[in-house]
Structures are given as structure tokens and as C-alpha cells.
Design a protein around this motif. Structure first.
Motif, PDB file in Angstrom:
ATOM      1  N   ILE A  75       0.870  -1.159   0.055  1.00  0.00           N
ATOM      2  CA  ILE A  75       0.098  -0.005  -0.164  1.00  0.00           C
ATOM      3  C   ILE A  75       0.674   1.390   0.021  1.00  0.00           C
ATOM      4  O   ILE A  75       0.519   2.325  -0.740  1.00  0.00           O
ATOM      5  N   LYS A  76       1.944   1.283   0.928  1.00  0.00           N
ATOM      6  CA  LYS A  76       2.800   2.391   0.988  1.00  0.00           C
ATOM      7  C   LYS A  76       3.705   2.672  -0.388  1.00  0.00           C
ATOM      8  O   LYS A  76       3.942   3.888  -0.716  1.00  0.00           O
ATOM      9  N   LEU A  77       3.989   1.522  -1.247  1.00  0.00           N
ATOM     10  CA  LEU A  77       4.550   1.694  -2.477  1.00  0.00           C
ATOM     11  C   LEU A  77       3.713   2.398  -3.479  1.00  0.00           C
ATOM     12  O   LEU A  77       4.105   3.241  -4.198  1.00  0.00           O
ATOM     13  N   MET A  78       2.431   1.997  -3.390  1.00  0.00           N
ATOM     14  CA  MET A  78       1.757   2.542  -4.366  1.00  0.00           C
ATOM     15  C   MET A  78       1.247   3.901  -3.962  1.00  0.00           C
ATOM     16  O   MET A  78       1.176   4.700  -5.174  1.00  0.00           O
ATOM     17  N   ARG A  79       1.049   4.433  -2.710  1.00  0.00           N
ATOM     18  CA  ARG A  79       1.031   5.830  -2.626  1.00  0.00           C
ATOM     19  C   ARG A  79       2.254   6.568  -3.058  1.00  0.00           C
ATOM     20  O   ARG A  79       1.947   7.707  -3.587  1.00  0.00           O
ATOM     21  N   ALA A  80       3.384   6.038  -2.563  1.00  0.00           N
ATOM     22  CA  ALA A  80       4.776   6.722  -3.012  1.00  0.00           C
ATOM     23  C   ALA A  80       4.706   7.106  -4.601  1.00  0.00           C
ATOM     24  O   ALA A  80       4.924   7.773  -5.032  1.00  0.00           O
ATOM     25  N   TYR A  81       4.590   5.996  -5.311  1.00  0.00           N
ATOM     26  CA  TYR A  81       4.607   5.974  -6.854  1.00  0.00           C
ATOM     27  C   TYR A  81       3.502   6.922  -7.364  1.00  0.00           C
ATOM     28  O   TYR A  81       3.737   7.593  -8.279  1.00  0.00           O
ATOM     29  N   SER A  82       2.272   6.912  -6.755  1.00  0.00           N
ATOM     30  CA  SER A  82       1.446   8.080  -7.242  1.00  0.00           C
ATOM     31  C   SER A  82       1.704   9.167  -6.874  1.00  0.00           C
ATOM     32  O   SER A  82       1.455  10.061  -7.826  1.00  0.00           O
ATOM     33  N   SER A  83       2.455   9.502  -5.857  1.00  0.00           N
ATOM     34  CA  SER A  83       2.847  10.915  -5.465  1.00  0.00           C
ATOM     35  C   SER A  83       3.960  11.379  -6.563  1.00  0.00           C
ATOM     36  O   SER A  83       3.894  12.576  -6.580  1.00  0.00           O
ATOM     37  N   PHE A  84       4.694  10.382  -6.918  1.00  0.00           N
ATOM     38  CA  PHE A  84       5.601  10.944  -8.009  1.00  0.00           C
ATOM     39  C   PHE A  84       4.943  11.003  -9.580  1.00  0.00           C
ATOM     40  O   PHE A  84       5.835  10.832 -10.399  1.00  0.00           O
ATOM     41  N   GLY A  85       3.608  10.889  -9.470  1.00  0.00           N
ATOM     42  CA  GLY A  85       3.118  10.751 -10.913  1.00  0.00           C
ATOM     43  C   GLY A  85       3.313   9.503 -11.713  1.00  0.00           C
ATOM     44  O   GLY A  85       3.252   9.575 -12.854  1.00  0.00           O
ATOM     45  N   GLU A  86       3.499   8.504 -10.918  1.00  0.00           N
ATOM     46  CA  GLU A  86       3.592   7.176 -11.610  1.00  0.00           C
ATOM     47  C   GLU A  86       2.496   6.247 -11.233  1.00  0.00           C
ATOM     48  O   GLU A  86       2.644   5.073 -10.697  1.00  0.00           O
TER      49      GLU A  86
END
Length: 679
Positions: free
Chosen positions: A74-85
Motif C-alpha cells: 500500500i505504501k509503495l502504491m501511494r509513493a509512486y502515485s505521489s511521483f506521478g507514476e
């Protein structure tokens, strides 16, 4: 052979030892897993940069314990989302076993898509939830409703609303707010209002969503009514309320302007967006002085203007001819590296043009890396307003050669430029070009320009014939242009026809009564003048007083006709008396026709002497160094006497005087005017 007790003890000890070693080994492995998990969580919670994130992800992929950890996924998904990925977020999501995909995974994936403007994909994930047997919750619905709002997807929005009701979440505050926003964006304002009225609990966001719904559809007055209702419900407007109003800011009633001003003043915390809205409201409601004052508050509060602030206040600078403030803003634009913002550079061109600084406007225009049709229109209009019709025509040709396709607004500008410079043949050519080559259906503005062009050229009868042959109903602007031409060329018969139409269309507009009165006065028909003014009095119609603005010392000074309120009134009138004496010695004869009152000539002269632009010009003369240009902005046309007087003053004082009235610029230099006395 039976094992001896000693061998049994040995075997037992060996087995126990191995078990202990295995347990210790498992413990160490577990501790290592726990340590790695903690480290992983710590890194992800610390908002790592994208390079660190990808290195960490690579480690997660090869360590089963980490790879199967839902929290880390879940944290990986949120992190990638914040970088526009969001696509990488989706890869992580897809690698999660179906049995482990709970509501949190779906909510994070939906939000990832929504935050990265992939609204269709967000809605597909929502629809797939049901296949996995996952039921949406109060976190899912606001997010998918936002996806419907931004993508204007009413069909899916209605389905989601039905699912919300089935889930029993229709009274949830956040879900309700999402429904109001969705219906507002999808132009179902009645449904939005029903949701608002049906909510058991409402907060300021609920009301702001309703305000935004009306504002996004250009219904500014309706949006303000919601704001007023908020106050009756004791809900305090905030910066979000002001931001919600911004898309629809337009001309409105003085009562509404006052309401927004009071709402703004009551706000404990004023963010930049609130100032931006107030500036825009003032500019759109002909209150440029107030707009500049609000901009000064931004500076005094230490807030940093953004591009919206600048684009909002520059028109006010132009309206007031506040050139020094405009220059300071231009310097700020350059300093902040905003010179490539076409929206701002277009506003700068327009500001300099309205201040009569054609050279500065052209320098900004020439420095633009990209130009759109608005850029060309602003510069063409600038030349037209300043009486440089030939330059406007040349620039229009350049625009066509550059490949920019003209729109209807740029044709208004070029036709107006031809009118202001007496370019009759060119004006006729561009009207034919617009209608025949570009196949544009003329708007009333184009017809008004043609009537103005013909009228200014003295072809009053042809202008009337042009109106008579139109296929659309003539507007106030057309009859007004004809009436104005009739006044200049003393055509009483057509003037009466034009006035009759105007009094039917806009019976409360004082300016047209004054024009008709002037036509009668020039003909010496004072009984008719009295009759017109009696009608005005009986209907409570009063002529707008002449008003002139001038910038001095970071402040805009305003003068009315016969103004006695200025702190320097005594010095202004003393200097004016001296100046009038010098003007008369140079051959100035007051043009008493401009007074147009049935009074003695001496009284007419006294009335003319205190016109607002004369007071403003003298104010600048006594407060600036010799040779300093004088820039005046007037709310009415410059009268004939002030036009003659300004020519004399420019020669006597050896100063350039730039006066912008409601129609155009007059550049007075060494006893002549840029308009060539054409109008």
C-alpha cells in the motif's frame, strides 16, 4: 541391541540442540525480517526521492517476506502515485494476490488514478471491486464521485449515487459533499441542491460545493445567493468560498459587490485567492481604484502575488493609466521568470496600450516567444485606440502572414482601428474579407464598427441606410454610433430617428439624452433642449459627472468637474488661471459650444474652465518636473473645448499630454493632437 541410557541421553541432547539451533536460527531470520520490514516502512514513511523508492522496490521484489507484506504494498502504491507514476502503482496492485486485495488497496488505487487525472481508469477499478466481492466504503465514494465530476460523467455518477443509497451512506458528510460537487459539475444544479437540502450534517465544504456549482456555470448572482444563505445558517465563508466564486466573477449589482466586500473583510484569515477574487470583482465592476488598493494590501501583508493576481490587477492599472504600478508589476514578472506566460504577457501588452505607451506595448509583444490571436488583437487594438490605423492595418497583415487565423474579435479591433483613423476604404475591405473569405456572420459589434466608420467619415445617410439593410435587429451601440455622428455633423433629422430608437431600447441611459440635447443646442433650439432636460428630470435620469484620474506618487488622484476637494485645490486653481491667460494670449478662444447651455457666454467659459481633465493636467504640472509627460484617464469623451485647450497647454508647457477617454487616446504634442482633430 538396546540403546543404553547414555546413548539415549546423547541422542536427546543432540536433538534438543538441533531444535534449539533451528529455533534460534528462525528467530534470527524473523528478527531480520522484522528489522527489514521496519526499515522498509521507515523509508517509505519518510517520503523518499524517486531513486531511493525504486531501489527499495527492487529489494522488496526479491524478498518474499516483504513482497507479500500488504502494508508495504500500500505504501509503495501511494509513493509512486505521489511521483506521478500511477502505472507503477498499478503494477504493485496487480501483484497483490486476489485474496489479499481488501478495500484499502482498491481505495489507494482509485485515489492514485484520480490524483493523476486518469479518471476513466479510476472508475474501471471501482467497477472491478464488485467482481472481487469488495464493497465500497465512505472513502471510496468521494473519490469516484470526483472522477465523475472532473470527467463530466453523469451516467456513472448516477449509478454511484444509487450504490451510495444502497450502502446507506447517503447521509455521510463527505459522500454528500462529493455528490453536490458531482451534480454541480455535470450541470444538474437542482439535484445538487436537493442533496444539500437533504444532508443531516453540512459543513462549509458542502456550501462551497454548491457555490462552485453555480459559479462554474457562470451564474455569479446565484452563487452569491448561496453565500448569503450560508450567513443565515451561521456558516462562516472561508478562502474556499472565495475560490469557488472565482470562475464566474463578472459584472453584478453594487449591492452584490458590497456583500462580497463585507464577506472578505470579515474573514479572519485571508489567503491570496481571496485577494485575487476581490481584485477581479472590482475590475469587472468598474472599480479599478479599489482593485489597486487591494493589490497594495497584498504587498503590505507580505504575500507573494501569483500569475492570477498579476493578470487580474493589470487591467485595473490600464483603466487608471497607473503606469508606474504597471511597470513595477512588469519588473516583478521578469524577476520571477514569468515572462513566457502568454496570459501575463497579453495582459502586459493591454496594460501598456491602455496607458498610451505604444512603444512599451510593442516591446512586450515583440519579445513574446509564442503569440496567440489574443496577443495580435491586443496590439492591433492598441494601435487603433491611439489613432495609428495604418500600423494596425500593417500588423493585421503580419498576423495573417504568420498563419494565425483571425477570429471575430480581431475583426472588431481592425474595423475599430480603421474607424478611429478615417480609413474608410480599408474598413470596407476588412468587412468584406470577414464575411466573404472567412465566411463569418457579422455580430452586432461588427455592424456597430461599420456604422461608426461611416458616421465618422461624415456619411451619415449611408450609415443609416446600412442599419436599415441589416438582417438582425439593430442594437443600442448601432443607434448610439449614428446619434453621435449626427451630433458631430449636425444632422438633426436622423438624430431624432436614432434618439427615438435609443429611448425605446435604453430609456434610462443619460448619455443619449445629452447627445440629443447637444444636437438641439448646436442648432440654437433651446426650447427643445429644455424639453429634453425636463424629461430627464421627470424620469430621475442624471448625467454622469466628468471624472479624470491621474497617477502620482504610487497613488491615483481623481478629479470631478469643478472639484474643490483636493488638498491642493488653491494651488491648482491659481495655476489654472495663469495658464488660461497664457492660452488666450496664444490665441485660445473657449469653444463655448462644448458647454451647450442656454446661458451667457461668460458663464459658459467658467463652466468649461473647471472640467475635470483641465484640473488633472494642472495638478500634474505643479507636482512634476518640466518635461514630464502627463497621463490622464477620463470616464467620458473629451469635449471640444478641452481638446483645444490641451493642444495649447502642450505647446505652452512643452509637455506631452496623453488623455484617454471612453473612445480613444489623444496624444497632444507641441500644439497638435494625434487624432488630427478627426473626431
Amino acid at each position: 541391541m538396546k540403546p543404553t541410557s547414555s546413548s539415549f541421553s546423547t541422542n536427546f541432547a543432540t536433538t534438543t540442540s538441533k531444535r534449539l539451533q533451528t529455533s534460534l536460527s528462525n528467530l534470527r531470520i524473523w528478527e531480520e525480517f522484522e528489522a527489514k520490514t521496519c526499515l522498509c516502512n521507515k523509508i517509505l514513511d519518510g517520503c523518499p526521492d524517486v531513486l531511493t523508492l525504486k531501489k527499495l522496490h527492487a529489494q522488496v521484489l526479491v524478498i518474499d517476506h516483504l513482497h507479500s507484506n500488504p502494508s508495504i504494498g500500500i505504501k509503495l502504491m501511494r509513493a509512486y502515485s505521489s511521483f506521478g507514476e500511477p502505472k507503477t502503482s498499478r503494477k504493485v496492485f496487480d501483484e497483490i494476490p486476489a485474496a489479499d486485495k481488501n478495500i484499502v488497496f482498491f481505495n489507494v488505487m482509485i485515489r492514485s488514478y484520480v490524483n493523476n487525472c486518469m479518471y476513466g481508469e479510476a472508475l474501471l477499478v471501482y467497477m472491478n471491486m464488485w467482481r472481487y466481492g469488495v464493497v465500497p466504503d465512505n472513502y471510496t465514494f468521494p473519490c469516484v464521485l470526483k472522477a465523475c465530476s472532473v470527467s463530466d460523467n453523469l451516467k456513472v455518477g448516477l449509478q454511484i449515487h444509487a450504490a451510495i443509497v444502497r450502502a446507506g451512506l447517503d447521509f455521510n458528510l463527505f459522500v454528500g459533499n462529493g455528490l453536490i460537487a458531482m451534480y454541480g459539475k455535470c450541470d444538474r444544479l437542482g439535484d445538487a441542491r436537493r442533496v444539500l437540502d437533504g444532508m443531516r450534517q453540512r459543513d462549509v465544504v458542502s456550501w462551497n460545493s454548491m457555490v462552485a456549482g453555480f459559479a462554474q456555470k457562470g451564474r455569479f448572482d446565484d452563487a452569491l445567493e448561496v453565500c448569503k444563505e450560508m450567513e443565515t445558517q451561521l456558516v462562516k465563508p472561508n478562502a474556499g468560498t472565495m475560490a469557488s466564486l472565482f470562475p464566474a466573477v463578472t459584472n453584478t449589482s453594487s449591492a452584490n459587490v458590497q456583500f462580497v466586500r463585507e464577506m472578505f473583510n470579515k474573514m479572519a484569515m485571508k489567503e491570496l485567492v481571496s485577494y485575487n477574487v476581490m481584485i477581479a470583482i472590482c475590475v469587472n465592476n468598474s472599480l479599478p481604484t479599489e482593485a489597486v488598493e487591494i493589490f497594495s494590501q497584498i504587498e503590505s501583508k507580505g504575500l507573494e502575488p501569483d500569475p492570477v493576481t498579476i493578470a487580474s490587477v493589470l487591467p485595473a492599472c490600464g483603466d487608471l493609466s497607473a503606469l508606474e504600478l504597471g511597470k513595477r508589476i512588469h519588473e516583478y514578472v521578469v524577476r520571477k521568470g514569468l515572462s513566457q506566460n502568454m496570459f501575463l504577457t497579453n495582459a502586459l501588452v493591454d496594460m501598456y496600450a491602455k496607458c498610451g505607451c505604444l512603444q512599451a506595448a510593442r516591446e512586450v509583444f515583440d519579445g513574446m516567444g509564442l503569440r496567440d490571436v489574443v496577443s495580435w488583437t491586443s496590439m492591433i487594438s492598441a494601435y487603433g485606440m491611439n489613432g495609428q490605423g495604418r500600423d494596425a492595418v500593417g500588423l493585421f497583415s503580419e498576423m495573417l502572414e504568420s498563419g494565425v487565423v483571425p477570429d471575430q474579435i480581431v475583426f472588431v479591433s481592425i474595423l475599430s482601428a480603421c474607424s478611429h483613423s478615417g480609413l474608410l476604404d480599408e474598413g470596407r475591405h476588412y468587412f468584406r474579407l470577414m464575411t466573404r473569405e472567412y465566411k463569418m456572420v457579422p455580430r452586432l459589434e461588427h455592424y456597430a464598427c461599420m456604422v461608426d466608420l461611416l458616421g465618422r467619415a461624415g456619411l451619415v445617410d449611408e450609415a443609416y441606410k446600412f442599419i436599415s439593410q441589416m438582417t438582425v435587429k439593430p442594437s443600442e451601440q448601432l443607434w448610439g454610433a449614428l446619434l453621435s455622428a449626427c451630433q458631430v455633423y449636425s444632422n438633426m433629422s436622423l438624430g431624432l430617428v436614432a434618439a427615438d430608437h435609443l429611448f425605446q431600447l435604453v430609456p434610462e441611459q443619460a448619455g443619449y439624452y445629452v447627445l440629443l440635447s447637444n444636437i438641439y443646442a448646436k442648432a440654437g433650439r433651446w426650447n427643445e433642449v429644455t424639453a429634453v432636460r425636463s424629461v430627464m428630470k421627470s424620469r430621475g435620469i442624471s448625467k454622469m459627472p466628468g471624472c479624470s484620474n491621474v497617477e502620482m506618487g504610487k497613488r491615483v488622484h481623481t478629479f470631478l468637474v469643478g472639484d474643490q476637494s483636493h488638498p491642493q485645490t488653491k494651488e491648482i486653481y491659481e495655476e489654472l488661471d495663469v495658464l488660461v491667460s497664457k492660452m488666450k494670449e496664444a490665441g485660445y478662444v473657449p469653444e463655448t459650444n462644448s458647454a451647450l447651455h442656454d446661458v451667457e457666454e461668460e458663464d459658459k467659459e467658467c463652466h468649461l474652465a473647471v472640467h475635470s481633465e483641465k484640473l488633472a493636467i494642472v495638478f500634474v504640472i505643479i507636482n512634476t518636473e518640466p518635461g514630464t509627460p502627463i497621463r490622464i484617464t477620463k470616464n467620458l469623451r473629451v469635449c471640444g473645448d478641452c481638446h483645444v485647450a490641451a493642444k495649447h497647454i502642450s505647446k505652452i508647457t512643452e509637455r506631452e499630454i496623453i488623455v484617454r477617454d471612453t473612445n480613444r487616446f489623444h496624444h497632444f504634442r507641441n500644439g497638435t493632437c494625434s487624432c488630427g482633430d478627426y473626431w
